[in-house]
Design an enzyme around this catalytic site. Sequence first.
Site, PDB file in Angstrom:
ATOM      1  N   TYR A 144       0.898  -1.098  -0.034  1.00 24.26           N
ATOM      2  CA  TYR A 144       0.023   0.024  -0.055  1.00 24.26           C
ATOM      3  C   TYR A 144       0.889   1.268  -0.254  1.00 24.26           C
ATOM      4  O   TYR A 144       0.675   2.242  -0.877  1.00 24.26           O
ATOM      5  CB  TYR A 144      -0.909  -0.010   1.117  1.00 24.26           C
ATOM      6  N   ALA A 145       1.745   1.064   1.021  1.00 26.94           N
ATOM      7  CA  ALA A 145       2.690   2.598   0.951  1.00 26.94           C
ATOM      8  C   ALA A 145       3.467   2.815  -0.286  1.00 26.94           C
ATOM      9  O   ALA A 145       3.649   3.905  -0.811  1.00 26.94           O
ATOM     10  CB  ALA A 145       3.489   2.482   2.213  1.00 26.94           C
ATOM     11  N   ALA A 146       3.959   1.745  -0.819  1.00 30.19           N
ATOM     12  CA  ALA A 146       4.767   1.946  -2.069  1.00 30.19           C
ATOM     13  C   ALA A 146       3.813   2.431  -3.363  1.00 30.19           C
ATOM     14  O   ALA A 146       4.326   3.330  -3.964  1.00 30.19           O
ATOM     15  CB  ALA A 146       5.398   0.514  -2.554  1.00 30.19           C
ATOM     16  N   SER A 147       2.529   1.873  -3.223  1.00 27.14           N
ATOM     17  CA  SER A 147       1.583   2.512  -4.152  1.00 27.14           C
ATOM     18  C   SER A 147       1.372   3.928  -3.955  1.00 27.14           C
ATOM     19  O   SER A 147       1.354   4.711  -4.964  1.00 27.14           O
ATOM     20  CB  SER A 147       0.522   1.662  -4.374  1.00 27.14           C
ATOM     21  N   LYS A 148       1.128   4.430  -2.758  1.00 28.27           N
ATOM     22  CA  LYS A 148       0.862   5.808  -2.565  1.00 28.27           C
ATOM     23  C   LYS A 148       2.152   6.588  -2.834  1.00 28.27           C
ATOM     24  O   LYS A 148       1.903   7.613  -2.914  1.00 28.27           O
ATOM     25  CB  LYS A 148       0.331   5.719  -1.281  1.00 28.27           C
ATOM     26  N   ILE A 177      -8.041   7.464   7.953  1.00 26.27           N
ATOM     27  CA  ILE A 177      -9.556   8.265   8.028  1.00 26.27           C
ATOM     28  C   ILE A 177     -10.723   7.265   8.415  1.00 26.27           C
ATOM     29  O   ILE A 177     -10.834   6.253   8.582  1.00 26.27           O
ATOM     30  CB  ILE A 177      -9.823   8.201   6.427  1.00 26.27           C
ATOM     31  N   THR A 179     -13.953   5.957   8.508  1.00 25.21           N
ATOM     32  CA  THR A 179     -14.795   5.448   7.619  1.00 25.21           C
ATOM     33  C   THR A 179     -15.524   4.479   8.364  1.00 25.21           C
ATOM     34  O   THR A 179     -14.975   3.753   9.345  1.00 25.21           O
ATOM     35  CB  THR A 179     -14.338   5.034   6.243  1.00 25.21           C
TER      36      THR A 179
END
Length: 228
Positions: A144-148, A177, A179
């Site tokens: 996730y962090a790599a993509s962001k 967030i 949600t």
Amino acid sequence: MARNVVVTGGFGALGRVVAETFARQGDTVVRVDFAAQAPAGNEGGLDIPGVDLTDAAACENLVAQITGKLGGIDVLVNVAGGFTWETLADGSLESWQRMFAMNVLTAATITKAALEPLKASAAGRIVNIGAGAAIKADMGMGAYAASKAGVHRLTEALATELAGTGVTVNAILPSIIDTPTNRADMPDADYSAWVKPQAIADAIAFLASDQARAITGALIPATRGSEA
């Protein structure tokens, strides 16, 4: 003056709030999503479901549809994306490909398709959703962090690319967030420390405003919890 605002991921928890915020300002909002059915709301706006934002042809058709109906695009907010938590040892390498597609490729593909109408706008604005986790990743957050982080680099590179135009490009970097999905996944967490969707939407609206015309290439953290 009313603008045409496109919100990808517009059917989700954050996207709906972003869309509502622009609509309250008098803007015409186009909510775009991969989901097949739009939620209620967006009166006076346009909802376009079932769009694969990783598909270049689909994005080109989408932009043509929007500009054909509304005449142009002034603001593009790239909310669409995804999340996964898994360690490298126990997870799947396919998750890295999926996160890249959901977070980086969706933003790049629709933005590329919308560049010409955005440049034709009197004050084009692009706002991406990055992530605080992409500044320093914790365990299980690698894919996730790599993509962001890719979204962050896209934001910076595109801001420089468009420096000679009227288009600004910025990103908001939220922490967790608040949600319904995150509450369900983390029932014992302190929700008061989480960032509210409306607070993020307000920051996006500011970056899309004329008051933020001098800001481009910025990666702006949004980390403070509030009751708003």
